[in-house]
Design a protein around this motif. Structure first.
Motif, PDB file in Angstrom:
ATOM      1  N   VAL A  47       1.046  -1.484   0.206  1.00 31.14           N
ATOM      2  CA  VAL A  47      -0.112   0.337   0.245  1.00 31.14           C
ATOM      3  C   VAL A  47       1.053   1.358   0.101  1.00 31.14           C
ATOM      4  N   TYR A  48       1.803   1.435   1.146  1.00 29.40           N
ATOM      5  CA  TYR A  48       2.924   2.197   1.194  1.00 29.40           C
ATOM      6  C   TYR A  48       2.936   2.096  -0.516  1.00 29.40           C
ATOM      7  N   ASN A  49       3.453   1.211  -0.871  1.00 25.91           N
ATOM      8  CA  ASN A  49       4.801   1.524  -2.107  1.00 25.91           C
ATOM      9  C   ASN A  49       3.817   1.985  -3.364  1.00 25.91           C
ATOM     10  N   LEU A  50       2.876   1.746  -3.525  1.00 25.97           N
ATOM     11  CA  LEU A  50       1.129   2.281  -4.141  1.00 25.97           C
ATOM     12  C   LEU A  50       1.325   4.038  -4.107  1.00 25.97           C
ATOM     13  N   VAL A  51       1.384   4.316  -3.359  1.00 26.25           N
ATOM     14  CA  VAL A  51       1.398   5.712  -3.106  1.00 26.25           C
ATOM     15  C   VAL A  51       2.536   6.405  -3.447  1.00 26.25           C
ATOM     16  N   LYS A  52       3.436   5.490  -3.022  1.00 24.37           N
ATOM     17  CA  LYS A  52       5.488   6.337  -3.463  1.00 24.37           C
ATOM     18  C   LYS A  52       5.361   6.202  -4.696  1.00 24.37           C
ATOM     19  N   ARG A  53       4.751   5.220  -5.674  1.00 25.54           N
ATOM     20  CA  ARG A  53       4.225   5.290  -7.335  1.00 25.54           C
ATOM     21  C   ARG A  53       3.427   6.161  -7.984  1.00 25.54           C
ATOM     22  N   ASP A  54       2.956   6.815  -6.765  1.00 26.82           N
ATOM     23  CA  ASP A  54       1.702   7.997  -6.900  1.00 26.82           C
ATOM     24  C   ASP A  54       0.550   7.037  -8.727  1.00 26.82           C
ATOM     25  N   GLU A  55       0.194   5.593  -7.632  1.00 28.24           N
ATOM     26  CA  GLU A  55      -0.405   5.593  -8.495  1.00 28.24           C
ATOM     27  C   GLU A  55      -2.139   4.699  -7.072  1.00 28.24           C
ATOM     28  N   LEU A  56      -1.560   5.778  -5.706  1.00 22.07           N
ATOM     29  CA  LEU A  56      -2.975   5.445  -5.183  1.00 22.07           C
ATOM     30  C   LEU A  56      -3.020   7.086  -3.960  1.00 22.07           C
ATOM     31  N   ALA A  57      -4.372   7.227  -4.112  1.00 23.60           N
ATOM     32  CA  ALA A  57      -3.974   9.007  -3.191  1.00 23.60           C
ATOM     33  C   ALA A  57      -3.811   8.567  -1.506  1.00 23.60           C
TER      34      ALA A  57
ATOM     35  N   ALA B 291      16.554 -12.244 -15.079  1.00 25.35           N
ATOM     36  CA  ALA B 291      16.182 -12.729 -13.870  1.00 25.35           C
ATOM     37  C   ALA B 291      15.014 -11.403 -13.642  1.00 25.35           C
ATOM     38  N   LEU B 292      14.101 -12.350 -12.703  1.00 23.36           N
ATOM     39  CA  LEU B 292      12.481 -11.369 -12.198  1.00 23.36           C
ATOM     40  C   LEU B 292      12.843  -9.599 -11.919  1.00 23.36           C
ATOM     41  N   ALA B 293      12.529  -8.390 -12.195  1.00 26.67           N
ATOM     42  CA  ALA B 293      12.885  -7.670 -11.914  1.00 26.67           C
ATOM     43  C   ALA B 293      12.444  -7.284 -10.090  1.00 26.67           C
ATOM     44  N   GLN B 294      13.011  -7.091  -9.458  1.00 27.49           N
ATOM     45  CA  GLN B 294      12.379  -6.757  -7.765  1.00 27.49           C
ATOM     46  C   GLN B 294      12.301  -5.266  -7.803  1.00 27.49           C
ATOM     47  N   SER B 295      11.060  -4.974  -6.535  1.00 30.14           N
ATOM     48  CA  SER B 295      10.882  -3.678  -6.779  1.00 30.14           C
ATOM     49  C   SER B 295      10.962  -3.975  -5.385  1.00 30.14           C
ATOM     50  N   VAL B 296      11.782  -2.353  -4.628  1.00 24.72           N
ATOM     51  CA  VAL B 296      11.654  -2.328  -3.260  1.00 24.72           C
ATOM     52  C   VAL B 296      10.620  -1.912  -2.487  1.00 24.72           C
ATOM     53  N   ALA B 297      10.595  -2.446  -1.818  1.00 26.05           N
ATOM     54  CA  ALA B 297       9.149  -2.466  -1.106  1.00 26.05           C
ATOM     55  C   ALA B 297       9.352  -1.337   0.113  1.00 26.05           C
ATOM     56  N   ALA B 298       8.073  -0.225   0.380  1.00 25.52           N
ATOM     57  CA  ALA B 298       9.102   1.399   1.030  1.00 25.52           C
ATOM     58  C   ALA B 298       8.035   0.693   2.692  1.00 25.52           C
ATOM     59  N   PRO B 299       9.414   0.467   3.381  1.00 31.32           N
ATOM     60  CA  PRO B 299       9.011   0.885   4.348  1.00 31.32           C
ATOM     61  C   PRO B 299       8.656   1.362   5.576  1.00 31.32           C
ATOM     62  N   ALA B 300       8.008   2.614   4.917  1.00 24.97           N
ATOM     63  CA  ALA B 300       7.218   3.609   5.290  1.00 24.97           C
ATOM     64  C   ALA B 300       6.827   4.614   4.542  1.00 24.97           C
ATOM     65  N   PRO B 301       6.455   5.700   4.319  1.00 25.78           N
ATOM     66  CA  PRO B 301       5.285   6.567   3.549  1.00 25.78           C
ATOM     67  C   PRO B 301       6.088   7.748   2.901  1.00 25.78           C
ATOM     68  N   ALA B 302       6.593   8.437   4.149  1.00 27.99           N
ATOM     69  CA  ALA B 302       7.528   9.216   3.808  1.00 27.99           C
ATOM     70  C   ALA B 302       8.592   8.936   2.570  1.00 27.99           C
ATOM     71  N   ARG B 303       9.361   9.827   2.901  1.00 24.78           N
ATOM     72  CA  ARG B 303      11.155  10.027   1.353  1.00 24.78           C
ATOM     73  C   ARG B 303      11.675   8.679   1.890  1.00 24.78           C
ATOM     74  N   GLU B 304      11.873   8.238   1.256  1.00 24.49           N
ATOM     75  CA  GLU B 304      13.485   7.535   1.964  1.00 24.49           C
ATOM     76  C   GLU B 304      14.227   8.513   2.059  1.00 24.49           C
TER      77      GLU B 304
END
Length: 349
Positions: free
Chosen positions: A30-40, A94-107
């Motif tokens: 969910v946090y990753n979707l927010v960071k990717r600008d896919e979920l408001a 190989a299959l690409a890996q997406s980094v899961a965001a540990p928190a909603p704030a900027r890394e």
């Protein structure tokens, strides 16, 4: 009461855990979707909240995007799709890996560095970065994504925390995109700037444009409220440079100090009447109901590849992939994206 809190009535405010349960995904996703600008998302104090309408809109949009992508791939397959993923010698599929965001704030810088260590990191928020990562896979180490605005993506590349950066930064002096910013933010760093897509930037307004906004100067009409983006975001940089060139004072712009962390959140605020206008790309218009889009200018989204040309297999693969008919066809399926110049090297240093 702040606009965000007015929109988030108690009966519709959802937590990240509740959204994760609705979508049957992890909280980090969910946090990753927010960071990717896919979920408001919205912040009430320090807490992140969502509306049920935005979650349902994301689900409907995902289904539509999947159908469009499938159609694009079918068309691409009929246009010599087979060699699209031809790898340079030694390129491991190989299959690409997406980094899961540990928190909603900027890394944090250290967090981004840790993610980049041992891998090839592509910084930047645009969906084209995700598409590149998904196609490429890895060269001995996985492709990783660091979700940042263009300004921060370039600084990550300068400090070696990312090997590639997506950028669409307007320069008010030259009227150019990206190259002046690269020259300022990555001085002396060997790199290539490779063209990806052309798209349109403009005003995101309420349906019907009730304030009749047409030009930058119209932002100073009585009663006009803006939903601003965060510092480092390309849309914010565009706004600031346009205001400076017109000699307009930012502090007198109603709502200027109220920043929103993503284009989707900004557009949702406008759609719900919390603001009259925001600055964003055409794609946002196709993602959020209840808004209109008024184009003001074309912009270029490029990818900055750090290193001497030809010295990195992943960078070589990115350039090669960007020039394939199949990849261009899939990116062109994204609303508002023009791929006619994709793969051109527009600057080297």
């Amino acid at each position: 009461m702040p606009d965000e809190m007015m929109m988030l009535a108690e009966n519709e405010a959802l937590t990240a855990d509740e959204v994760a349960s609705m979508l049957q995904v992890s909280k980090n996703t969910v946090y990753n979707l927010v960071k990717r600008d896919e979920l408001a998302s919205y912040h009430v104090g320090r807490k992140m909240r969502f509306t049920r309408a935005d979650v349902l809109n994301y689900v409907a949009r995902s289904r539509k995007d999947k159908a469009v992508a499938m159609q694009g791939r079918k068309e691409a397959q009929s246009q010599d799709f087979a060699p699209a993923l031809a790898q340079p010698q030694g390129f491991a599929p190989a299959l690409a890996q997406s980094v899961a965001a540990p928190a909603p704030a900027r890394e944090t810088a250290m967090g981004a560095h840790a993610k980049a260590a041992g891998g090839y990191a592509i910084a930047g928020n645009d969906i084209v970065g995700d598409m590149l990562a998904n196609y490429l896979g890895a060269v001995e180490v996985p492709i990783k994504r660091v979700y940042e605005g263009s300004y921060h993506a370039l600084t990550e590349a300068y400090f070696g925390r990312a090997q590639a950066a997506l950028a669409h930064i307007y320069d008010g002096v030259t009227g150019q995109y990206n190259v002046p910013a690269v020259q300022r933010l990555l001085p002396g760093v060997p790199l290539q700037v490779v063209r990806l897509v052309k798209r349109r930037q403009g005003f995101i307004v309420q349906k019907g444009n009730p304030k009749a906004l047409r030009t930058w100067a119209d932002l100073w009409k009585p009663g006009v409220r803006i939903a601003n983006r965060e510092r480092g975001c390309s849309s914010r940089i565009l706004l600031d440079q346009k205001l400076a060139k017109a000699g307009l004072r930012r502090a007198s712009l109603q709502g200027y100090a109220h920043e929103f962390p993503s284009a989707l959140t900004m557009a949702s605020v406008v759609a719900r009447g919390g603001a009259d206008v925001g600055i964003g790309a055409e794609r946002v218009f196709h993602q959020v109901e209840g808004i209109d889009f008024l184009p003001l200018q074309d912009e270029w989204l490029d990818i900055v590849l750090v290193g001497e040309p030809g010295s990195n297999r992943v960078a070589q693969a990115i350039v090669k992939l960007a020039r394939t008919k199949a990849f261009k066809a899939e990116v062109a399926a994204v609303a508002g994206y023009d791929t006619s110049h994709m793969g051109e090297v527009v600057y080297e240093q």
